[in-house]
Scaffold this active site. Structure first.
Site, short mmCIF file in Angstrom:
data_model
loop_
_atom_site.label_atom_id
_atom_site.label_comp_id
_atom_site.label_asym_id
_atom_site.label_seq_id
_atom_site.Cartn_x
_atom_site.Cartn_y
_atom_site.Cartn_z
N CYS A 1 41.81 14.83 -5.04
CA CYS A 1 40.78 14.75 -4.22
C CYS A 1 39.90 13.78 -4.53
CB CYS A 1 39.86 16.34 -3.94
SG CYS A 1 40.68 17.68 -3.57
N ARG B 1 35.94 9.81 -10.58
CA ARG B 1 37.00 10.41 -11.54
C ARG B 1 37.69 9.67 -12.65
NH1 ARG B 1 39.84 15.32 -8.19
NH2 ARG B 1 39.34 16.24 -10.22
N ARG C 1 46.87 23.11 -1.07
CA ARG C 1 47.22 22.89 -2.50
C ARG C 1 46.37 23.72 -3.60
NH1 ARG C 1 44.03 18.26 -3.14
NH2 ARG C 1 43.98 19.01 -5.43
N LYS D 1 44.46 28.24 -10.02
CA LYS D 1 45.37 27.05 -9.86
C LYS D 1 44.67 26.27 -11.20
CE LYS D 1 43.28 23.34 -7.69
NZ LYS D 1 43.11 22.13 -7.92
N ASN D 2 43.69 26.00 -11.30
CA ASN D 2 43.33 24.86 -12.36
C ASN D 2 43.74 25.48 -13.76
OD1 ASN D 2 42.23 23.42 -10.35
ND2 ASN D 2 40.17 23.77 -10.67
N ASP E 1 33.14 23.37 -7.79
CA ASP E 1 34.18 23.71 -6.87
C ASP E 1 33.62 24.77 -5.83
OD1 ASP E 1 35.76 22.01 -8.26
OD2 ASP E 1 36.72 23.44 -9.45
N1 EPU Z 1 34.40 12.43 -16.27
C1 EPU Z 1 34.30 11.15 -16.58
N2 EPU Z 1 35.00 10.61 -17.72
C2 EPU Z 1 36.13 11.34 -18.03
C3 EPU Z 1 36.31 12.63 -17.29
C4 EPU Z 1 35.34 13.09 -16.57
O1 EPU Z 1 33.12 10.25 -16.10
O2 EPU Z 1 36.88 10.66 -18.98
C5 EPU Z 1 33.25 13.03 -15.29
C6 EPU Z 1 34.04 12.99 -13.96
O3 EPU Z 1 33.89 11.90 -13.09
C7 EPU Z 1 33.12 14.18 -13.16
C8 EPU Z 1 32.69 14.97 -14.48
O4 EPU Z 1 32.93 14.22 -15.54
O5 EPU Z 1 32.11 13.59 -12.69
C9 EPU Z 1 33.80 16.26 -14.65
O6 EPU Z 1 35.19 15.97 -14.61
P1 EPU Z 1 35.98 16.82 -15.44
O7 EPU Z 1 37.11 15.81 -16.25
O8 EPU Z 1 35.52 18.27 -15.88
O9 EPU Z 1 36.90 17.22 -14.14
P2 EPU Z 1 38.66 17.42 -14.00
O10 EPU Z 1 39.27 17.69 -15.07
O11 EPU Z 1 39.02 15.94 -13.54
C10 EPU Z 1 38.71 19.80 -13.09
C11 EPU Z 1 39.37 20.42 -12.01
C12 EPU Z 1 38.19 20.38 -10.90
C13 EPU Z 1 36.86 20.61 -11.13
C14 EPU Z 1 36.36 19.94 -12.45
C15 EPU Z 1 34.92 20.55 -13.02
C16 EPU Z 1 41.50 20.52 -12.45
C17 EPU Z 1 43.08 20.01 -12.09
N3 EPU Z 1 40.49 20.16 -11.72
O12 EPU Z 1 38.61 18.45 -12.84
O13 EPU Z 1 38.78 21.01 -9.76
O14 EPU Z 1 36.10 20.14 -10.07
O15 EPU Z 1 37.49 20.28 -13.57
O16 EPU Z 1 35.00 21.82 -13.00
O17 EPU Z 1 41.44 21.30 -13.20
C18 EPU Z 1 38.96 21.41 -7.50
O18 EPU Z 1 39.95 22.52 -7.87
O19 EPU Z 1 38.71 21.46 -6.35
C19 EPU Z 1 38.73 20.39 -8.26
C20 EPU Z 1 38.38 19.19 -7.89
#
Ligand code: EPU
Length: 419
Positions: free
Chosen positions: A116, A121, A397, A22-23, A304
């Site tokens: 979620c 985030r 999802r 998915k991701n 995750d």
């Molecule tokens: N963060 C910041 N600032 C930013 C970006 C991130 O502070 O600009 C913090 C976030 O708040 C969080 C951490 O850094 O505490 C990690 O965030 P990241 O950007 O890596 O996560 P994401 O891109 O929002 C993706 C996956 C998530 C998964 C994370 C970590 C997708 C759509 N989502 O999220 O997947 O947990 O990477 O591996 O790819 C899930 O599938 O259940 C899910 C939540």
């Protein structure tokens, strides 16, 4: 609202074939915008997050054909217009339209992404990267207007290795003038999948999968064919299920390297696993050793899988300690597990103590988010009696054909509309 109803306690045996990640897929689909040709992607999972993204692409004018897991995207009639709030806020991955539209048109207008409810985030790192590439970012009432006269390669250091910021930087810089060096990049396999896909279009990206990625801007990207990698979180979830309730449960179509952090912890708990090239076979054992575990970016233990793993920790002999370092609100599953009979103490926003083993009993519970839903589902499958999981749209999802996959290995599970 949909409900999943499970009569627990069945031994699960047979094979579960893992779908595309998915991701990864949620990035590949919006990234198609960058191509001037027709993009073909295979192994796309049939999950509702993908439907939300294709809805947005179609809103912008893309022509999409889908046959099973194969998708063809023709963006030749795409018009760059504001993505309304209801589409932007449907899911987290809508933020990949930011990087893709900015990278292609030097302009994007959309709202803060959804996703979620597992913590704040923020997207500050993505916006920082866009600014360093020469874009101007204006935010008003959650609406972002991001534009650049032209994007120019830059040296970007991320404050934390964010998956979203890393992929968005690839998307925005791939056609920029000159070279971009991205440091402290996320190393997740999904990042590598996106880089390979863009390289298949003609991009010049090297170093994906390490903490330093080099992107040499190109003026044009063509059509391509790419495949989505197997979903390591789905693979991990079903592997944990095998440890809970499996009798030679086979989890196939996986890249075992991608779940090494989980497999090493399962071994530490005393669970034997038979590995083949692209699959594993796992059975439950009567005594499990407790563990200490901490979530980290790849190749560390993935956040995750933290909630699904918690169900398994309720069955260990003694005290396990789990530390969540990525999100500050990813323990909403704990209260429901305790209602089912678990003995879990939440120490603070980041640490829980799990005392086991405890017998779990069927209850009416809620999937508060996607992986919390997976946690409840695993608990329901080993619980005595019937469990009703409400709000299970969250689960749908991210897990393709979950009802069918679990029924096929012997689970008593059905999906219903709540009355
Ligand atoms: N963060 C910041 N600032 C930013 C970006 C991130 O502070 O600009 C913090 C976030 O708040 C969080 C951490 O850094 O505490 C990690 O965030 P990241 O950007 O890596 O996560 P994401 O891109 O929002 C993706 C996956 C998530 C998964 C994370 C970590 C997708 C759509 N989502 O999220 O997947 O947990 O990477 O591996 O790819 C899930 O599938 O259940 C899910 C939540």
């Amino acid at each position: 609202m949909k409900q999943i109803i499970i009569n627990g306690g069945k031994t699960l045996t047979g094979e579960i074939k893992i779908s595309g990640a998915k991701n990864s897929a949620v990035a590949l689909v919006p990234a198609s915008i960058l191509s001037d040709g027709i993009v073909k992607i295979d192994n796309i999972p049939d999950v509702s997050d993908i439907d939300a993204l294709t809805e947005t692409l179609e809103f912008l004018g893309s022509k999409i054909t889908r046959q099973g897991s194969f998708m063809e995207i023709d963006n030749s009639s795409l018009i760059n217009k504001e993505i309304p709030k209801e589409l932007s806020s449907k899911l987290r991955a809508s933020y990949y339209f930011m990087g893709a539209l900015l990278g292609k048109f030097n302009f994007v207008e959309m709202y803060f992404p959804g996703g979620c409810s597992i913590g704040a985030r923020p997207i500050d790192q993505t916006l920082k990267a866009f600014k360093l590439l020469g874009a101007d970012v204006v935010e008003k009432d959650n609406k972002y207007t991001i534009q650049a006269k032209k994007l120019v390669g830059s040296h970007i250091y991320l404050d934390m290795p964010s998956v979203g910021a890393t992929i968005n930087t690839l998307l925005a810089s791939v056609k920029a003038e000159g070279t971009t060096i991205l440091e402290n990049a996320a190393k997740e396999p999904e990042v590598v999948n996106v880089a390979t896909y863009l390289n298949n279009m003609g991009a010049k990206i090297s170093g994906a999968g390490t903490s330093e990625i080099k992107i040499i801007g190109v003026s044009k990207l063509d059509g391509c064919f790419s495949e989505v990698i197997p979903d390591r979180i789905e693979a991990g979830t079903y592997t944990i299920l095998g440890a809970l309730a499996g009798r030679e449960l086979k989890v196939s179509n996986i890249i075992t390297d991608h779940i090494e952090s989980l497999l090493s912890k399962l071994k530490e708990m005393g669970i034997p696993i038979i590995m083949t090239d692209d699959s594993l076979i796992i059975s439950s054992v009567s005594t499990l050793k407790p563990i200490e575990i901490k979530t980290l970016g790849y190749p560390g233990f993935p956040t995750d899988l933290q909630q699904p793993l918690t169900t398994l920790l309720t069955q260990c002999n003694g005290l396990s300690v789990l530390e969540e370092t990525i999100y500050e609100s990813r323990f909403k599953n704990v209260a429901y597990l305790n209602e089912m009979g678990a003995d879990i103490k939440q120490v603070n926003d980041h640490v829980i103590y799990i005392n086991g083993p405890t017998k779990l009993k069927g209850k009416e519970v809620v999937a508060t988010d996607l992986r919390a839903g997976a946690c409840m589902l695993l608990a329901a499958l080993i619980a005595e009696g019937t469990t009703i999981i409400n709000n299970c749209e969250h689960i749908l999802r991210g897990y393709e054909n979950i009802i069918e996959k679990l029924s096929n290995v012997g689970a008593d599970i059905k999906l219903c509309e709540e009355e």
